[in-house]
Design a protein around this motif. Structure first.
Motif, short mmCIF file in Angstrom:
data_model
loop_
_atom_site.label_atom_id
_atom_site.label_comp_id
_atom_site.label_asym_id
_atom_site.label_seq_id
_atom_site.Cartn_x
_atom_site.Cartn_y
_atom_site.Cartn_z
N VAL A 227 0.80 -1.22 0.00
CA VAL A 227 0.00 0.00 0.00
C VAL A 227 0.84 1.27 0.00
N LYS A 228 2.16 1.14 -0.01
CA LYS A 228 3.00 2.33 -0.05
C LYS A 228 4.30 2.02 -0.78
N GLU A 229 4.76 2.99 -1.58
CA GLU A 229 6.02 2.83 -2.30
C GLU A 229 7.17 2.62 -1.29
N ALA A 230 8.28 2.09 -1.77
CA ALA A 230 9.44 1.88 -0.91
C ALA A 230 9.93 3.22 -0.36
N TYR A 231 10.32 3.22 0.89
CA TYR A 231 10.84 4.41 1.54
C TYR A 231 11.94 3.98 2.51
N PRO A 232 12.81 4.90 2.93
CA PRO A 232 13.93 4.53 3.80
C PRO A 232 13.46 3.89 5.11
N ASP A 233 14.13 2.83 5.49
CA ASP A 233 13.84 2.14 6.75
C ASP A 233 14.44 2.96 7.89
N HIS A 234 13.58 3.51 8.72
CA HIS A 234 14.03 4.37 9.82
C HIS A 234 14.88 3.64 10.85
#
Length: 166
Positions: free
Chosen positions: A130-137
């Motif tokens: 449901v969401k594009e890839a983003y940096p893993d916090h």
């Protein structure tokens, strides 16, 4: 060791398959052509290629308690069900190939939620991206078991995805 035999051009016998792909005998073994009868409608495989094919990813998790640097990192389908709106970020991936697969996933694609390293491993449910890839916090948090000191905020190494149970 015996050498493989070479097949001469034109030495192959004609294919003599009858209904349902069974071989049939012909009266003249030197017959050049053989007809195959099939009662099913003829469709070209190239016409159907790519239609109605679904791609499913495999999202592997460990549902039983496991301590990583003193922190329990278990995550099961039950944990996903307990999340608000049953949406969760898929964090902590520290394998380059798995990271590349996370980045390759597209919105709305489906994945099998797989339980591993447990008494009964297997597919526990179905989820959707449901969401594009983003940096893993978690790569930047020193107290997190998935902290990576070599990863920089301006060029993060690790990505995560958000998914929903359905």
């Amino acid at each position: 060791m015996p050498r493989p035999r070479k097949r001469l051009a034109g030495a192959a016998k004609p294919d003599r398959k009858g209904p349902a792909g069974k071989r049939t005998k012909t009266k003249n073994p030197g017959e050049a052509s053989t007809k195959v009868k099939n009662s099913s409608p003829q469709t070209s495989t190239s016409q159907n290629c790519g239609k109605n094919l679904s791609k499913y990813w495999l999202m592997k998790s460990e549902p039983e308690s496991r301590l990583e640097k003193g922190v329990d990192v278990k995550f099961s389908i039950e944990d996903l069900k307990a999340q608000p709106k049953q949406i969760a970020g898929w964090d902590g991936v520290r394998n380059y190939q798995a990271r590349n697969f996370l980045r390759a996933m597209k919105l709305e694609e489906k994945a099998f939620f797989y339980h591993s390293n447990c008494k009964e491993p297997g597919i526990a449910g179905l989820v959707k991206i449901v969401k594009e890839a983003y940096p893993d916090h978690t790569q930047f948090e020193k107290s997190n078991p998935y902290y990576d000191p070599s990863s920089k905020e301006d060029n993060p190494k690790w990505s995560m995805r958000s998914l929903i149970l359905f």
